[in-house]
Design an enzyme around this catalytic site. Sequence first.
Site, PDB file in Angstrom:
ATOM      1  N   TYR A   1       0.588  -1.363   0.063  1.00 14.69           N
ATOM      2  CA  TYR A   1      -0.280  -0.286   0.441  1.00 14.69           C
ATOM      3  C   TYR A   1       1.149   0.776  -0.016  1.00 14.69           C
ATOM      4  O   TYR A   1       0.414   2.092  -0.182  1.00 14.69           O
ATOM      5  CB  TYR A   1      -0.798   0.110   1.289  1.00 14.69           C
TER       6      TYR A   1
ATOM      7  N   HIS B   1       0.455 -11.685   2.072  1.00 14.45           N
ATOM      8  CA  HIS B   1      -0.204 -10.864   1.001  1.00 14.45           C
ATOM      9  C   HIS B   1      -0.477 -11.417   0.069  1.00 14.45           C
ATOM     10  O   HIS B   1      -1.753 -11.542   0.009  1.00 14.45           O
ATOM     11  CB  HIS B   1       0.620  -9.235   0.198  1.00 14.45           C
TER      12      HIS B   1
END
Length: 295
Positions: free
Chosen positions: A49, A107
């Site tokens: 992010y 992730h």
Amino acid sequence: MNDTYLLPNGVSVPKLGLGTWRIDDNKVAQVVRDAAQIGYRHFDTAQGYQNERGVGEGIRTCGLSRDNVFVTTKLDAAIKTFEGAKEAIDGSLKTLGLDHIDLMIIHSPQPWMDFREGEHFFEGNLAAWRALEEAYAAGKLRSIGVSNFEAVDLDNLLENGSVKPMVNQILAHVSNTPFDVIDYTQKKGILVKAYSPVAHGKILDNPQLAAMAESYGVSIAQLCIRYCLQLGMLPLPKSANAEHMRVNAAVDFEISDADIAALKAVDRIKNYGDASLFPVYGGKLQADGTLVARD
């Protein structure tokens, strides 16, 4: 926000969290502070992010003691080596400016370029998992888990790792609820976290949901978040708007069994708007870094 789930290792995690995907690093600290004032105690970020620094700043300056805040971050999907993962874990701690991370997860089982292309990267995921296990044993991480893992990916860690994954964070919302993965994960005693519980906002114009939400006196977003909670998942609605955050947390109502059944049968959403290009929403990351829609 005051209710918690208990992870397999005894760590408590707030049942509702704040997602921070696509909130700029230079803005997210204030978002975290606003959310903490509203009552949020669980914040979800990721190396991918590119806003860990801001999230960490928000955590450190929100006025809450560190013990009263639960922070999740994610190992970059491309990291599939022990040394790479070990370095990245320490990198997240440094970037966040925290002495420990409450939950760190892989992730994706595949690097984004290869997401759902057939290869499962079993050896690489085990290498990354060993690094997480080591950091967990050292007290750098209070819990460890995965994201976007299918049953076969979970089995790889369950059968070959030393520590069982405590969380599997997946895309799950009304009209796209992967019941097979959810059921398998929960049967293994692993908590399911649901990201994009409001379908990246693209389900808010659904007339069926609008009518049902009206019958409960709530918004469509509240209905969708409550749906995830009643399925035993931990929803992570994302918003940078304080009023939206406040509304998203007001989910102290009960959806009837009949309405839950109806929500499970809602036609699958196919268009996530600008998010449709991202791999988890059906798009594909190419070698040059561009995002394209899948065929």
